[in-house]
Write a protein that holds these residues in place. Sequence first.
Motif, mmCIF file in Angstrom:
data_model
loop_
_atom_site.group_PDB
_atom_site.id
_atom_site.type_symbol
_atom_site.label_atom_id
_atom_site.label_comp_id
_atom_site.label_asym_id
_atom_site.label_seq_id
_atom_site.Cartn_x
_atom_site.Cartn_y
_atom_site.Cartn_z
ATOM 1 N N VAL A 13 100.390 59.238 4.156
ATOM 2 C CA VAL A 13 101.480 59.513 5.170
ATOM 3 C C VAL A 13 102.741 60.108 4.174
ATOM 4 O O VAL A 13 103.456 60.516 5.061
ATOM 5 C CB VAL A 13 102.006 58.120 5.827
ATOM 6 C CG1 VAL A 13 100.804 57.524 6.910
ATOM 7 C CG2 VAL A 13 102.091 56.918 4.785
ATOM 8 N N ASP A 14 102.363 60.118 3.303
ATOM 9 C CA ASP A 14 103.570 60.647 2.405
ATOM 10 C C ASP A 14 103.609 62.260 2.409
ATOM 11 O O ASP A 14 102.344 62.984 2.569
ATOM 12 C CB ASP A 14 103.738 60.045 0.880
ATOM 13 C CG ASP A 14 104.113 58.798 0.561
ATOM 14 O OD1 ASP A 14 104.555 58.423 1.803
ATOM 15 O OD2 ASP A 14 104.109 58.210 -0.503
ATOM 16 N N ASP A 15 104.535 62.898 1.806
ATOM 17 C CA ASP A 15 104.821 64.346 1.768
ATOM 18 C C ASP A 15 105.217 64.528 0.297
ATOM 19 O O ASP A 15 106.615 64.810 0.247
ATOM 20 C CB ASP A 15 105.247 65.022 2.761
ATOM 21 C CG ASP A 15 105.267 66.597 2.662
ATOM 22 O OD1 ASP A 15 105.013 66.863 1.389
ATOM 23 O OD2 ASP A 15 105.698 67.349 3.602
ATOM 24 N N PRO A 16 104.744 64.477 -0.762
ATOM 25 C CA PRO A 16 105.191 64.440 -1.842
ATOM 26 C C PRO A 16 105.742 65.939 -2.322
ATOM 27 O O PRO A 16 106.570 66.095 -3.204
ATOM 28 C CB PRO A 16 103.976 64.415 -2.946
ATOM 29 C CG PRO A 16 102.869 64.954 -2.204
ATOM 30 C CD PRO A 16 103.171 64.641 -0.875
ATOM 31 N N GLU A 17 105.672 67.188 -1.571
ATOM 32 C CA GLU A 17 106.352 68.097 -1.726
ATOM 33 C C GLU A 17 107.744 68.059 -1.180
ATOM 34 O O GLU A 17 108.733 68.974 -1.824
ATOM 35 C CB GLU A 17 105.543 69.352 -0.777
ATOM 36 C CG GLU A 17 104.562 69.955 -1.788
ATOM 37 C CD GLU A 17 104.559 70.545 -2.983
ATOM 38 O OE1 GLU A 17 105.463 71.377 -3.164
ATOM 39 O OE2 GLU A 17 103.966 70.355 -4.085
ATOM 40 N N THR A 18 107.791 67.335 -0.169
ATOM 41 C CA THR A 18 109.512 67.489 0.228
ATOM 42 C C THR A 18 110.167 65.910 -0.166
ATOM 43 O O THR A 18 111.441 65.771 -0.032
ATOM 44 C CB THR A 18 109.603 67.265 1.532
ATOM 45 O OG1 THR A 18 108.565 66.150 2.436
ATOM 46 C CG2 THR A 18 108.939 68.614 2.435
ATOM 47 N N ARG B 35 98.268 62.227 10.517
ATOM 48 C CA ARG B 35 99.407 61.679 9.955
ATOM 49 C C ARG B 35 100.557 61.210 10.849
ATOM 50 O O ARG B 35 100.837 59.977 10.637
ATOM 51 C CB ARG B 35 100.073 62.613 8.915
ATOM 52 C CG ARG B 35 101.073 62.185 8.168
ATOM 53 C CD ARG B 35 101.244 62.903 6.664
ATOM 54 N NE ARG B 35 101.878 64.285 7.191
ATOM 55 C CZ ARG B 35 102.162 65.112 6.196
ATOM 56 N NH1 ARG B 35 101.931 64.885 4.972
ATOM 57 N NH2 ARG B 35 102.745 66.065 6.680
ATOM 58 N N ALA B 36 100.790 61.745 11.850
ATOM 59 C CA ALA B 36 101.802 61.365 12.880
ATOM 60 C C ALA B 36 101.414 59.963 13.374
ATOM 61 O O ALA B 36 102.208 58.910 13.472
ATOM 62 C CB ALA B 36 102.157 62.321 13.870
ATOM 63 N N VAL B 37 100.089 59.673 13.813
ATOM 64 C CA VAL B 37 99.724 58.705 14.302
ATOM 65 C C VAL B 37 99.628 57.499 13.329
ATOM 66 O O VAL B 37 100.128 56.417 13.529
ATOM 67 C CB VAL B 37 97.903 58.857 14.617
ATOM 68 C CG1 VAL B 37 97.716 57.565 15.401
ATOM 69 C CG2 VAL B 37 98.275 59.859 16.102
#
Length: 226
Positions: A69-74, A11-13
């Motif tokens: 690439v998203d983080d729906p928890e945050t 994900r970082a890449v």
Amino acid sequence: MAEAPLTPEERAVRRVAVGELGDALRDLVDAAVRTEVDDAQLAAAAVAARELAGRLRARRRELHEIARVDDPETGERWYSPVYGPGSPVAPPLVASDTPDGTATGRVTVGKPHEGPPGLVHGGVVATLLDHVLARALRAAGRGGLTATLTVTYRRPVHLGVPLLLTAEMGETVGRRTTAHARLVAEDSPEVVLAEAEGLFVALRAEQAADVFSATGRSVGAWTTRS
């Protein structure tokens, strides 16, 4: 079919690649709304743009799918139209927050978001304020959707001027939380250009499951949390 989840390293890449494309597309949008090239060059650019769109559509998400690439928890949305590094329409806003319920945003708004000549569109001002309000609440563990947003436009907001937005959480009663934000020019912080009062309502877990069911993902940033 949905793509397989990414590992943190993957994900970082991918975020780097998404951000680089977003930068290039924002540059293209700015060029498109400011160009005065001749009609033939406009036609050639349109052909090239459609060819690029075809390449990017070779693999794409469905309308309700969340980007890998998203983080729906945050609440991290890499294609957010307000601050998303991958969004060609984001100003983009660079925001930060603290756990005590405050948020800060810095942005310089350009020609793609113009309203009256030389000025930032009022709807864009409201969007920026809404984002820092919501971000302040999420930082303090208060998820929620905007229920009401009252914007007071005090002075014109000019294009090309570095702007500073600040927001802080107000009172919480049950699932409802208020917040206040203001917008100033960085070189004249004593002059308020616009301010906003927002009311946000956190979804119950079962409500969130229903509202976001089409995503097929667990979405926690807009729910009731302690």
